[in-house]
Structures are given as structure tokens and as C-alpha cells.
Design a protein around this motif. Structure first.
Motif, PDB file in Angstrom:
ATOM      1  N   ILE A 131      14.921   6.721  -9.082  1.00 53.10           N
ATOM      2  CA  ILE A 131      14.776   5.412  -8.439  1.00 53.10           C
ATOM      3  C   ILE A 131      13.881   5.525  -7.214  1.00 53.10           C
ATOM      4  N   TYR A 132      14.125   6.532  -6.406  1.00 53.33           N
ATOM      5  CA  TYR A 132      13.304   6.741  -5.207  1.00 53.33           C
ATOM      6  C   TYR A 132      11.843   6.964  -5.603  1.00 53.33           C
ATOM      7  N   PHE A 133      11.615   7.793  -6.613  1.00 59.88           N
ATOM      8  CA  PHE A 133      10.260   8.081  -7.074  1.00 59.88           C
ATOM      9  C   PHE A 133       9.574   6.804  -7.545  1.00 59.88           C
ATOM     10  N   PHE A 134      10.268   6.007  -8.349  1.00 63.92           N
ATOM     11  CA  PHE A 134       9.690   4.763  -8.872  1.00 63.92           C
ATOM     12  C   PHE A 134       9.347   3.796  -7.741  1.00 63.92           C
ATOM     13  N   TYR A 141       8.718   4.516  -4.648  1.00 68.40           N
ATOM     14  CA  TYR A 141       7.604   5.045  -3.858  1.00 68.40           C
ATOM     15  C   TYR A 141       6.279   4.843  -4.587  1.00 68.40           C
ATOM     16  N   VAL A 142       6.254   5.063  -5.886  1.00 69.87           N
ATOM     17  CA  VAL A 142       5.035   4.815  -6.667  1.00 69.87           C
ATOM     18  C   VAL A 142       4.626   3.358  -6.545  1.00 69.87           C
ATOM     19  N   LEU A 143       5.588   2.463  -6.660  1.00 73.53           N
ATOM     20  CA  LEU A 143       5.304   1.024  -6.566  1.00 73.53           C
ATOM     21  C   LEU A 143       4.738   0.659  -5.200  1.00 73.53           C
ATOM     22  N   VAL A 144       5.365   1.165  -4.152  1.00 74.92           N
ATOM     23  CA  VAL A 144       4.896   0.895  -2.791  1.00 74.92           C
ATOM     24  C   VAL A 144       3.476   1.423  -2.592  1.00 74.92           C
ATOM     25  N   SER A 145       3.203   2.610  -3.100  1.00 74.06           N
ATOM     26  CA  SER A 145       1.876   3.208  -2.937  1.00 74.06           C
ATOM     27  C   SER A 145       0.821   2.485  -3.762  1.00 74.06           C
ATOM     28  N   ALA A 146       1.151   2.172  -5.001  1.00 73.79           N
ATOM     29  CA  ALA A 146       0.179   1.537  -5.894  1.00 73.79           C
ATOM     30  C   ALA A 146      -0.195   0.142  -5.424  1.00 73.79           C
ATOM     31  N   LEU A 147       0.782  -0.597  -4.899  1.00 79.40           N
ATOM     32  CA  LEU A 147       0.547  -1.976  -4.476  1.00 79.40           C
ATOM     33  C   LEU A 147       0.291  -2.110  -2.984  1.00 79.40           C
ATOM     34  N   ALA A 180       4.745  11.149  -6.056  1.00 78.43           N
ATOM     35  CA  ALA A 180       4.838   9.688  -6.133  1.00 78.43           C
ATOM     36  C   ALA A 180       3.683   9.019  -5.404  1.00 78.43           C
ATOM     37  N   SER A 181       3.344   9.511  -4.227  1.00 77.07           N
ATOM     38  CA  SER A 181       2.242   8.908  -3.472  1.00 77.07           C
ATOM     39  C   SER A 181       0.913   9.128  -4.181  1.00 77.07           C
ATOM     40  N   GLY A 214       0.849   6.822  -7.252  1.00 71.67           N
ATOM     41  CA  GLY A 214       0.592   5.445  -6.832  1.00 71.67           C
ATOM     42  C   GLY A 214      -0.858   5.238  -6.451  1.00 71.67           C
ATOM     43  N   ALA A 215      -1.426   6.185  -5.702  1.00 71.43           N
ATOM     44  CA  ALA A 215      -2.831   6.090  -5.309  1.00 71.43           C
ATOM     45  C   ALA A 215      -3.743   6.133  -6.530  1.00 71.43           C
ATOM     46  N   THR A 216      -3.387   6.959  -7.498  1.00 77.57           N
ATOM     47  CA  THR A 216      -4.196   7.077  -8.708  1.00 77.57           C
ATOM     48  C   THR A 216      -4.136   5.804  -9.545  1.00 77.57           C
ATOM     49  N   LEU A 217      -2.974   5.200  -9.644  1.00 76.38           N
ATOM     50  CA  LEU A 217      -2.855   3.932 -10.371  1.00 76.38           C
ATOM     51  C   LEU A 217      -3.703   2.841  -9.715  1.00 76.38           C
ATOM     52  N   ALA A 218      -3.700   2.820  -8.377  1.00 81.45           N
ATOM     53  CA  ALA A 218      -4.536   1.846  -7.661  1.00 81.45           C
ATOM     54  C   ALA A 218      -6.017   2.112  -7.914  1.00 81.45           C
ATOM     55  N   MET A 219      -6.401   3.392  -7.937  1.00 82.69           N
ATOM     56  CA  MET A 219      -7.787   3.753  -8.209  1.00 82.69           C
ATOM     57  C   MET A 219      -8.201   3.323  -9.618  1.00 82.69           C
ATOM     58  N   LEU A 220      -7.335   3.556 -10.606  1.00 84.63           N
ATOM     59  CA  LEU A 220      -7.641   3.173 -11.981  1.00 84.63           C
ATOM     60  C   LEU A 220      -7.720   1.651 -12.135  1.00 84.63           C
TER      61      LEU A 220
END
Length: 209
Positions: A37-40, A42-48, A76-77, A80-86
């Protein structure tokens, strides 16, 4: 469920400590679910680019401990950054080019001149905000694998420093503990971080020119 507890009674040290202990108990009871849950989140916060990544990092250090939290936050960070880049590269290219035309010229010039080392420098001492680096990198020639490992390595020192501060904060039982050696070291590292990254960035730019 973890991360749903809020200090309804206010933000006193005692109430925060009680909620921290409750979170730790929940993590101990369901470690894999809590970490997932924490990982998810954090990914969401970083990506968005949702505000609160710093607080979430401190929380991770306080409830997971330094080693586990470093693993979780680092990956996670970066994810998230990679998802934003893609998203920038394949979905938002035209909008990013229009919105950040001036900044894009600087980043393209830096990547052309220094390649992945320019991204490394931006991560160490952000010339642009975190979300902007992610978006602008999507329009460069950097490959996905190179973007991933450079981002993960460059962001790791700040990640460890913030998590260590969160771990130290999590050990506070009274205001007098703020003057403990561990807390003073953690706060000193937080204060030194921007100065050190600025020095490293200036060294990098002098060498690259």
C-alpha cells in the motif's frame, strides 16, 4: 488499513506518537500488505506530482525503518518518475512542447552536451521541479533504462537523508529528545543537503564546460 489513521485529537507529540505506534503495529501485523500500500501510494504521488512526497518519505522512515523504507521509496519514486516520463513521451508530447518550450531548449542542450550526466545533475540539484524534469526528459533522446538507473542513483542520497530524519523523528518521546545526538545529526544532514547538492551541481557545470 494502514495510512488511514489521522490525529483527530490534534497534532500534539503524544497524539502523533500514538498514531505512529498504531501504524507500526499494523505494519507488523500485515507487513507485505502495508509495504504494498505504501509503495502504491508513493508511486501515485510521484507519478502525478501530488504534494506530500517529503512527508510520505519521513513517514516511511518512522514506520518501516531505514533499510526497508530505502528500498520502498527508492524504487517507488523512480517508478513514479518513469511513468510520468513515459506519459510525457507518448501521451503529452505536444502539450509539454507548448507549455515548456523555453525549458525544453535548455534540457535538450544539456542532454546533447552531457547525455545522462545532465539528468544526474538535475536530480542532484534540481534546476527544474521534480515533475518538470520528468516531463521534459520524456522529450529527450534518453532511453528508458538509462533514465531509470540515473534517476534512481541520483535520488538515493536525498532519499536516505530524509528517511533517516523520519526514523529519528519517529523515536521522539518528548521535546527534549530533539536535542539528542541522533536527532541533531539527522537535522544537520537535512540542512547540509541543499548546500552539498548546489556545490556538486556547480562543480559539474564547471567541468562540463
Amino acid at each position: 488499513m494502514v495510512f488511514t489513521l489521522l490525529p483527530a485529537g490534534g497534532f500534539s507529540l503524544a497524539s502523533l506518537k500514538s498514531h505512529q505506534l498504531a501504524l507500526i503495529a499494523e505494519v507488523n501485523q500485515a507487513p507485505l500488505r502495508s509495504a504494498a500500500i505504501y509503495f502504491f501510494v508513493y508511486v501515485l504521488v510521484s507519478a502525478l506530482s501530488i504534494p506530500g512526497a517529503a512527508v510520505l518519505t519521513l513517514l516511511g522512515g518512522a514506520i518501516f525503518g531505514l533499510v526497508q523504507a530505502t528500498f520502498l521509496v527508492s524504487f517507488a519514486s523512480t517508478l513514479g518518475a518513469t511513468l510520468a516520463m513515459l506519459a510525457s513521451r507518448y501521451l503529452l508530447r505536444d502539450w509539454v512542447q507548448r507549455r515548456f518550450a523555453g525549458q525544453m531548449a535548455s534540457v535538450n542542450a544539456g542532454v546533447e552536451r552531457d547525455g545522462a550526466f545532465y539528468l544526474f545533475a538535475l536530480r542532484l540539484m534540481p534546476l527544474f521541479p521534480f515533475f518538470m524534469v520528468n516531463l521534459l526528459a520524456g522529450l529527450t533522446t534518453l532511453t528508458l533504462s538509462r533514465y531509470w538507473w540515473v534517476s534512481q542513483v541520483a535520488m538515493l542520497p536525498a532519499t536516505v537523508i530524509f528517511l533517516n530524519a523520519g526514523r529519528a523523528l519517529g523515536k521522539l518521546t518528548s521535546l527534549r529528545d530533539i536535542l539528542s545526538p541522533e536527532m541533531l545529526i539527522a537535522l544537520t544532514l537535512l540542512g547540509i543537503l541543499p548546500l552539498a547538492t548546489r556545490w556538486l551541481f556547480s562543480r559539474f557545470t564547471r567541468i562540463s564546460h
